[in-house]
Structures are given as C-alpha cells and as structure tokens.
Write a protein that holds these residues in place. Sequence first.
Motif, PDB file in Angstrom:
ATOM      1  N   TYR A   1       0.851  -1.181   0.000  1.00  0.00           N
ATOM      2  CA  TYR A   1       0.000   0.000   0.000  1.00  0.00           C
ATOM      3  C   TYR A   1       0.891   1.236   0.000  1.00  0.00           C
ATOM      4  N   VAL A   2       0.700   2.117  -0.970  1.00  0.00           N
ATOM      5  CA  VAL A   2       1.576   3.269  -1.189  1.00  0.00           C
ATOM      6  C   VAL A   2       0.790   4.552  -0.977  1.00  0.00           C
ATOM      7  N   ASP A   3       1.270   5.398  -0.050  1.00  0.00           N
ATOM      8  CA  ASP A   3       0.594   6.668   0.225  1.00  0.00           C
ATOM      9  C   ASP A   3       1.483   7.823  -0.226  1.00  0.00           C
ATOM     10  N   PRO A   4       1.100   8.550  -1.282  1.00  0.00           N
ATOM     11  CA  PRO A   4       1.918   9.660  -1.789  1.00  0.00           C
ATOM     12  C   PRO A   4       1.960  10.866  -0.858  1.00  0.00           C
ATOM     13  N   GLU A   5       1.093  10.920   0.153  1.00  0.00           N
ATOM     14  CA  GLU A   5       1.026  12.101   1.009  1.00  0.00           C
ATOM     15  C   GLU A   5       1.782  11.930   2.329  1.00  0.00           C
ATOM     16  N   ILE A   6       2.457  10.783   2.486  1.00  0.00           N
ATOM     17  CA  ILE A   6       3.280  10.569   3.672  1.00  0.00           C
ATOM     18  C   ILE A   6       4.679  11.130   3.415  1.00  0.00           C
ATOM     19  N   GLU A   7       5.207  11.877   4.366  1.00  0.00           N
ATOM     20  CA  GLU A   7       6.549  12.436   4.216  1.00  0.00           C
ATOM     21  C   GLU A   7       7.598  11.329   4.323  1.00  0.00           C
ATOM     22  N   VAL A   8       8.534  11.323   3.385  1.00  0.00           N
ATOM     23  CA  VAL A   8       9.566  10.294   3.390  1.00  0.00           C
ATOM     24  C   VAL A   8      10.603  10.600   4.465  1.00  0.00           C
ATOM     25  N   THR A   9      11.027   9.576   5.188  1.00  0.00           N
ATOM     26  CA  THR A   9      12.053   9.707   6.214  1.00  0.00           C
ATOM     27  C   THR A   9      13.134   8.662   5.969  1.00  0.00           C
ATOM     28  N   ASN A  10      14.268   8.854   6.589  1.00  0.00           N
ATOM     29  CA  ASN A  10      15.385   7.930   6.427  1.00  0.00           C
ATOM     30  C   ASN A  10      14.976   6.523   6.875  1.00  0.00           C
ATOM     31  N   GLY A  11      15.180   5.544   6.008  1.00  0.00           N
ATOM     32  CA  GLY A  11      14.820   4.163   6.323  1.00  0.00           C
ATOM     33  C   GLY A  11      13.444   3.756   5.859  1.00  0.00           C
ATOM     34  N   ALA A  12      12.667   4.701   5.302  1.00  0.00           N
ATOM     35  CA  ALA A  12      11.315   4.375   4.843  1.00  0.00           C
ATOM     36  C   ALA A  12      11.364   3.527   3.579  1.00  0.00           C
ATOM     37  N   ARG A  13      10.410   2.589   3.478  1.00  0.00           N
ATOM     38  CA  ARG A  13      10.243   1.868   2.220  1.00  0.00           C
ATOM     39  C   ARG A  13       9.417   2.752   1.298  1.00  0.00           C
ATOM     40  N   VAL A  14       9.886   2.906   0.059  1.00  0.00           N
ATOM     41  CA  VAL A  14       9.244   3.852  -0.850  1.00  0.00           C
ATOM     42  C   VAL A  14       9.098   3.249  -2.244  1.00  0.00           C
TER      43      VAL A  14
ATOM     44  N   THR B   1      14.264   0.842  -0.306  1.00  0.00           N
ATOM     45  CA  THR B   1      14.380   1.536   0.977  1.00  0.00           C
ATOM     46  C   THR B   1      15.150   2.839   0.762  1.00  0.00           C
ATOM     47  N   TYR B   2      14.604   3.933   1.289  1.00  0.00           N
ATOM     48  CA  TYR B   2      15.233   5.246   1.145  1.00  0.00           C
ATOM     49  C   TYR B   2      16.247   5.429   2.272  1.00  0.00           C
ATOM     50  N   ILE B   3      17.510   5.675   1.900  1.00  0.00           N
ATOM     51  CA  ILE B   3      18.591   5.782   2.881  1.00  0.00           C
ATOM     52  C   ILE B   3      19.357   7.088   2.670  1.00  0.00           C
ATOM     53  N   GLU B   4      19.538   7.846   3.748  1.00  0.00           N
ATOM     54  CA  GLU B   4      20.439   8.990   3.752  1.00  0.00           C
ATOM     55  C   GLU B   4      21.615   8.650   4.672  1.00  0.00           C
ATOM     56  N   ASP B   5      22.826   8.771   4.146  1.00  0.00           N
ATOM     57  CA  ASP B   5      24.000   8.385   4.928  1.00  0.00           C
ATOM     58  C   ASP B   5      25.194   9.243   4.517  1.00  0.00           C
ATOM     59  N   ALA B   6      25.737   9.999   5.490  1.00  0.00           N
ATOM     60  CA  ALA B   6      26.945  10.809   5.275  1.00  0.00           C
ATOM     61  C   ALA B   6      26.795  11.741   4.079  1.00  0.00           C
ATOM     62  N   GLY B   7      25.623  12.353   3.971  1.00  0.00           N
ATOM     63  CA  GLY B   7      25.397  13.305   2.905  1.00  0.00           C
ATOM     64  C   GLY B   7      25.038  12.698   1.566  1.00  0.00           C
ATOM     65  N   ARG B   8      24.949  11.383   1.499  1.00  0.00           N
ATOM     66  CA  ARG B   8      24.574  10.696   0.260  1.00  0.00           C
ATOM     67  C   ARG B   8      23.159  10.144   0.400  1.00  0.00           C
ATOM     68  N   VAL B   9      22.517   9.937  -0.747  1.00  0.00           N
ATOM     69  CA  VAL B   9      21.158   9.386  -0.771  1.00  0.00           C
ATOM     70  C   VAL B   9      21.177   8.112  -1.611  1.00  0.00           C
ATOM     71  N   TYR B  10      20.587   7.048  -1.053  1.00  0.00           N
ATOM     72  CA  TYR B  10      20.579   5.765  -1.738  1.00  0.00           C
ATOM     73  C   TYR B  10      19.155   5.204  -1.801  1.00  0.00           C
ATOM     74  N   LEU B  11      18.919   4.420  -2.826  1.00  0.00           N
ATOM     75  CA  LEU B  11      17.743   3.558  -2.887  1.00  0.00           C
ATOM     76  C   LEU B  11      18.281   2.138  -2.751  1.00  0.00           C
ATOM     77  N   LYS B  12      17.949   1.512  -1.630  1.00  0.00           N
ATOM     78  CA  LYS B  12      18.593   0.257  -1.271  1.00  0.00           C
ATOM     79  C   LYS B  12      17.605  -0.906  -1.255  1.00  0.00           C
ATOM     80  N   ALA B  13      18.026  -2.015  -1.826  1.00  0.00           N
ATOM     81  CA  ALA B  13      17.227  -3.240  -1.778  1.00  0.00           C
ATOM     82  C   ALA B  13      17.432  -3.932  -0.440  1.00  0.00           C
ATOM     83  N   ILE B  14      16.452  -4.725  -0.027  1.00  0.00           N
ATOM     84  CA  ILE B  14      16.619  -5.549   1.175  1.00  0.00           C
ATOM     85  C   ILE B  14      17.491  -6.756   0.861  1.00  0.00           C
ATOM     86  N   ASN B  15      17.323  -7.315  -0.331  1.00  0.00           N
ATOM     87  CA  ASN B  15      18.115  -8.466  -0.749  1.00  0.00           C
ATOM     88  C   ASN B  15      19.557  -8.019  -1.018  1.00  0.00           C
TER      89      ASN B  15
END
Length: 267
Positions: free
Chosen positions: A202-215, A227-241
């Motif tokens: 279930y995807v809600d476009p009106e929820i604010e994205v935070t570090n570690g959120a699944r998006v 998974t949305y990741i912010e780390d040391a000034g970098r931004v990543y889209l990270k898989a669980i696998n």
Amino acid sequence: MTPPKSQLLVDNTYQLIVDQALCNTQPMVDTTQIRKEFVQRLKEALDDKGISKNFGVTIYEELKRRGAKATTQAINKWLNCESMPARANMQILADWLDVRPAWLQFGEHPKRFSNEAREDASPYISNVTPGPENLGLVPLISWVQAGEFCEAIDPYIVGDAEKLMPCPVPHSLRTYALHVRGDSMTSPYPGQRSYPEGAIIYVDPEIEVTNGARVVAKIDNQATFKTYIEDAGRVYLKAINPSYPPLDVTGKEFHICGVIIGYYMPG
C-alpha cells in the motif's frame, strides 16, 4: 521469523501487525459496482440539494463555476457508471454538495462533516491534513501507472484500477496498491522484514519520506520499490536483498512516488 500468509503488515515506528481478519471485512469489489454505488450517492446528494433533473448540465455548470476541469462527456460517463471523477473533481463535488469526499467516493460514514470539522476543512484539497485519516478501498494499479502518476497532482481515477483493495489502516485519498515484482525486497534472513514477489504493498503519496522508509520511487522513467537511505550526505535507494547493490541517487533526478504504509500477503 518469516511472516505467515494472510496478514497485513503495517510499516511504522512500532511495526504494527493487523490480522487478515480485518481485511476480510471488505472483499475485493468489481469497479462497475463501485461506480453504480457512487452514482447512487451522487444522486442522493443532488436530491438533498433539491436537484431532481438535468443532472449533467447542473453538475457541469457548478464545477465550471468552481474552476474544475470536467467536460460534459466526462460527467455523462460518471452518470452512466462508465468512470468516476478524478480526486480534484471528487473534492469539488463533495464541497458543493456539502458531503464528505470519503462518503461520496467510498460510501464511508458519516455522510457530512461535523460543524467543527467543516469550519476547519479547506475547499478543493484533501481532507487528511495533517495526517491520513481515511479508511476504505484503494485502487490496485500497475507499475506502469505508478510511474505515470508519480509526478501528477491528480494521479488517477478509481476506474483506472482493475480491482479495489481494502486498506484497514489510515491513509490519504491518493493511496494505491501494487503487486511486488521480483525478489529485490525479499530478505534471505529469517526475522527480517521482507516483501516477497506477489505481495501487495500500500503506497501513500502524502506521507513524508524519512530515512529508512520503504518507498516507491521513479528514476530513469521507471518506478521501483526500495528503501530510502540517507547516509553521510549521500542518498541511496537500497534493496533488502543483499544480492542487489544500493543505487546511489545523490544529485540525480528522481521522485518519491509514495511511502509504503503496509503490505498484504494473499493466501
């Protein structure tokens, strides 16, 4: 431990789990029936306004006066149960008819705002501010549609979906559902949150994205679940696998289409 089948798992700070029994309170519904029920409610609200004929013309004139973009052909399709209004037009209709958008679109009671809620409600915008409060059916759409709707202000109409899914957790009126594809969000480790192929998110476009959120994000014109990741000034889209390397999107053009508020494993 791997989650059992037939559960809705809700992503939030405390990893709330809602049993599948809740989902069974509203089965998947044919969109034709949803449209018919919408027209019945629309005519009921029109009757409350003292309007008993010339529905199409009256609706067109009122929506035009209020700045809505709706043609007479589109309105006739609403009345003939061929389609339903987009979110913005649904909101304008509800405001004009003095009913709650959730009642008009989904039949959720109460029919009208309380006096206090009406005073606080701003016309023509979502009634879920400051947080999602709606409970009901959401459209199950394709990944192609998810990518197309990602940057749209008025992303979809109910008729775009093949099915409507019950979502028994708070969500905005823009929430939609997707089938998970592939195994990039499947964990190989027991006890870790996992979204196997075939799960429904279930995807809600009106929820604010935070570090570690699944998006669900759109990058290179394609929608992807990560998974949305912010780390040391970098931004990543990270898989669980761990078989899939993280995607560094720092400085790149990408869009967050919505935050995952829960998922459901069909039995």
